[in-house]
Write a protein that holds these residues in place. Structure first.
Motif, mmCIF file in Angstrom:
data_model
loop_
_atom_site.group_PDB
_atom_site.id
_atom_site.type_symbol
_atom_site.label_atom_id
_atom_site.label_comp_id
_atom_site.label_asym_id
_atom_site.label_seq_id
_atom_site.Cartn_x
_atom_site.Cartn_y
_atom_site.Cartn_z
ATOM 1 N N TYR A 138 0.925 -1.280 -0.099
ATOM 2 C CA TYR A 138 -0.231 -0.041 -0.029
ATOM 3 C C TYR A 138 0.985 1.288 -0.029
ATOM 4 O O TYR A 138 0.408 2.531 0.123
ATOM 5 N N TYR A 139 2.156 1.107 -0.067
ATOM 6 C CA TYR A 139 3.173 2.205 0.099
ATOM 7 C C TYR A 139 3.360 2.710 -1.372
ATOM 8 O O TYR A 139 4.004 1.511 -2.060
ATOM 9 N N SER A 140 3.410 3.779 -1.867
ATOM 10 C CA SER A 140 3.689 4.320 -3.184
ATOM 11 C C SER A 140 5.394 4.177 -3.130
ATOM 12 O O SER A 140 5.873 4.404 -2.395
ATOM 13 N N MET A 165 9.546 2.850 4.160
ATOM 14 C CA MET A 165 8.790 2.001 5.044
ATOM 15 C C MET A 165 9.346 0.526 5.022
ATOM 16 O O MET A 165 9.350 -0.174 6.034
ATOM 17 N N GLU A 166 10.123 0.344 3.902
ATOM 18 C CA GLU A 166 10.786 -1.218 4.038
ATOM 19 C C GLU A 166 11.936 -1.130 5.002
ATOM 20 O O GLU A 166 12.135 -2.192 5.543
ATOM 21 N N ASN A 167 12.505 -0.214 4.828
ATOM 22 C CA ASN A 167 13.919 -0.038 6.110
ATOM 23 C C ASN A 167 12.991 -0.109 7.258
ATOM 24 O O ASN A 167 13.711 -0.763 8.228
ATOM 25 N N ILE A 168 11.952 0.807 7.524
ATOM 26 C CA ILE A 168 11.421 0.685 8.902
ATOM 27 C C ILE A 168 11.001 -0.601 9.416
ATOM 28 O O ILE A 168 11.275 -0.990 10.509
ATOM 29 N N HIS A 198 0.624 -1.007 14.321
ATOM 30 C CA HIS A 198 0.921 -2.332 13.857
ATOM 31 C C HIS A 198 2.235 -2.836 14.048
ATOM 32 O O HIS A 198 2.661 -3.867 14.632
ATOM 33 N N LEU A 199 3.428 -2.056 13.774
ATOM 34 C CA LEU A 199 4.653 -2.247 14.032
ATOM 35 C C LEU A 199 4.906 -2.547 15.706
ATOM 36 O O LEU A 199 5.609 -3.293 15.847
ATOM 37 N N PRO A 236 10.784 8.040 11.072
ATOM 38 C CA PRO A 236 9.727 8.962 10.479
ATOM 39 C C PRO A 236 8.904 7.902 9.336
ATOM 40 O O PRO A 236 9.314 7.675 8.526
ATOM 41 N N PHE A 237 7.481 7.728 9.914
ATOM 42 C CA PHE A 237 6.820 6.986 8.879
ATOM 43 C C PHE A 237 6.072 8.170 7.983
ATOM 44 O O PHE A 237 5.513 9.093 8.281
#
Length: 334
Positions: free
Chosen positions: A150-152, A167-170, A200-201, A315-316
């Motif tokens: 769902y992340y661009s 977000m993959e790194n987070i 969620h995380l 930072p998300f």
């Protein structure tokens, strides 16, 4: 630390259950063993008789009691050696006939000579953690159910990165954090708008760390501060118990910082809890929708300094994935 009566009652009930289960299992194990090896049962009965004879001899205080006790001692040692031999020759551990209590110090009584055993202290903490976590959806999220789809992948930040790569790194960072967690792990700040996966995380980390056997408290800022206010102003006993648990647990996760009702009391409590954990080098995870400027506006400079200066900031970014998931379900007709 003081605990409420229901926490004590639950811990005592748990120990009684452990003790009863251990004794029941032991009776079944002994009955099966003695049926296979009748000589072992004879030895057991003889040992019981000699113990009774020794006790009677001592109380009788008659001539020759010392010689009698020495004879009984030699006999007992011989019988015990024979019993041990039966066990070992047939592949059983030498303690097979003993009761296997979960705590060998207090035999699951919780106390030793009137002093609380370590197992009781540990159980009280676990019950208190469970009580604080009972309203948290700890079972609803884990790393396997977190999706990056769902992340661009469109580049942002002057073309340096995309929400997907960030977000993959987070995600990878959080997964490694949970896998390698220790009570001295670093503290984290999850920062970003609603619906980006912070909760969620946080839950996924909590679940993983709990499964590793650590004491974790997961709570939202409004919920825990409401409880602290109730304990402070509602006349409840042991008013420091919850606050002490928040300070002492292996990992504290405070979700939704900034959505609580701010008063002099809540501001003081938040700072006191976070500051104490920082001083003790205990890991804390804070998630918030607030920007740095909003944090500085709502909280004291000392608290913001603690959060920004001593927490690793994650930072998300992206668009509200909850809304995307909802739209996706609508399209599929779910």
């Amino acid at each position: 630390m003081g605990y409420s009566k229901d926490i004590y009652d639950e811990a005592i009930s748990e120990l009684e259950l452990r003790r009863s289960r251990a004794e029941f299992d032991n009776e079944a194990r002994r009955a099966e063993f003695f049926e296979k090896f009748p000589r072992a049962l004879e030895i057991e009965r003889t040992l019981a008789k000699t113990s009774t004879m020794a006790a009677r001899a001592v109380f009788a205080d008659r001539i020759g009691v010392r010689e009698m006790l020495e004879k009984l001692k030699v006999q007992n040692l011989s019988l015990q050696a024979e019993q041990k031999s039966i066990l070992e020759k047939n592949g059983y551990p030498v303690n097979y006939l003993d009761i296997d209590y979960s705590c060998k110090k207090c035999n699951d009584r919780g106390f030793i000579d009137g002093r609380m055993c370590d197992c009781m202290r540990k159980l009280l903490r676990e019950k208190a953690y469970d009580k604080l976590n009972e309203a948290s959806p700890l079972s609803l999220s884990d790393f396997s159910t977190f999706s990056l789809e769902y992340y661009s992948k469109a580049l942002v930040g002057d073309g340096k990165y995309s929400p997907y790569s960030r977000m993959e790194n987070i995600f990878n960072f959080c997964q490694n954090y949970a896998i390698n967690f220790t009570p001295t792990s670093e503290s984290l700040l999850f920062q970003g708008n609603s619906g980006l996966g912070k909760t969620h995380l946080s839950l996924a980390i909590a679940r993983e760390v709990i499964e590793k056997g650590y004491g974790v408290i997961y709570t939202s800022a409004p919920d825990i501060l409401s409880k602290l206010e109730s304990e402070r102003f509602g006349g409840e006993r042991n008013t420091d118990a919850t606050e002490n648990l928040l300070k002492e647990c292996d990992l504290l996760i405070i979700d939704d910082l900034g959505t609580e009702f701010l008063t002099a009391f809540t501001l003081s409590k938040i700072y006191n809890i976070i500051n104490t954990r920082m001083l003790l080098k205990k890991p804390t995870i804070v998630s918030t929708n607030l920007t740095l400027k909003e944090l500085q506006k709502n909280y004291s400079p000392r608290m913001v300094s603690r959060i920004i200066g001593e927490m690793t900031r994650l930072p998300f970014i992206g668009e509200d994935i909850r809304q995307k998931q909802y739209n996706n379900r609508i399209k599929k007709g779910d």
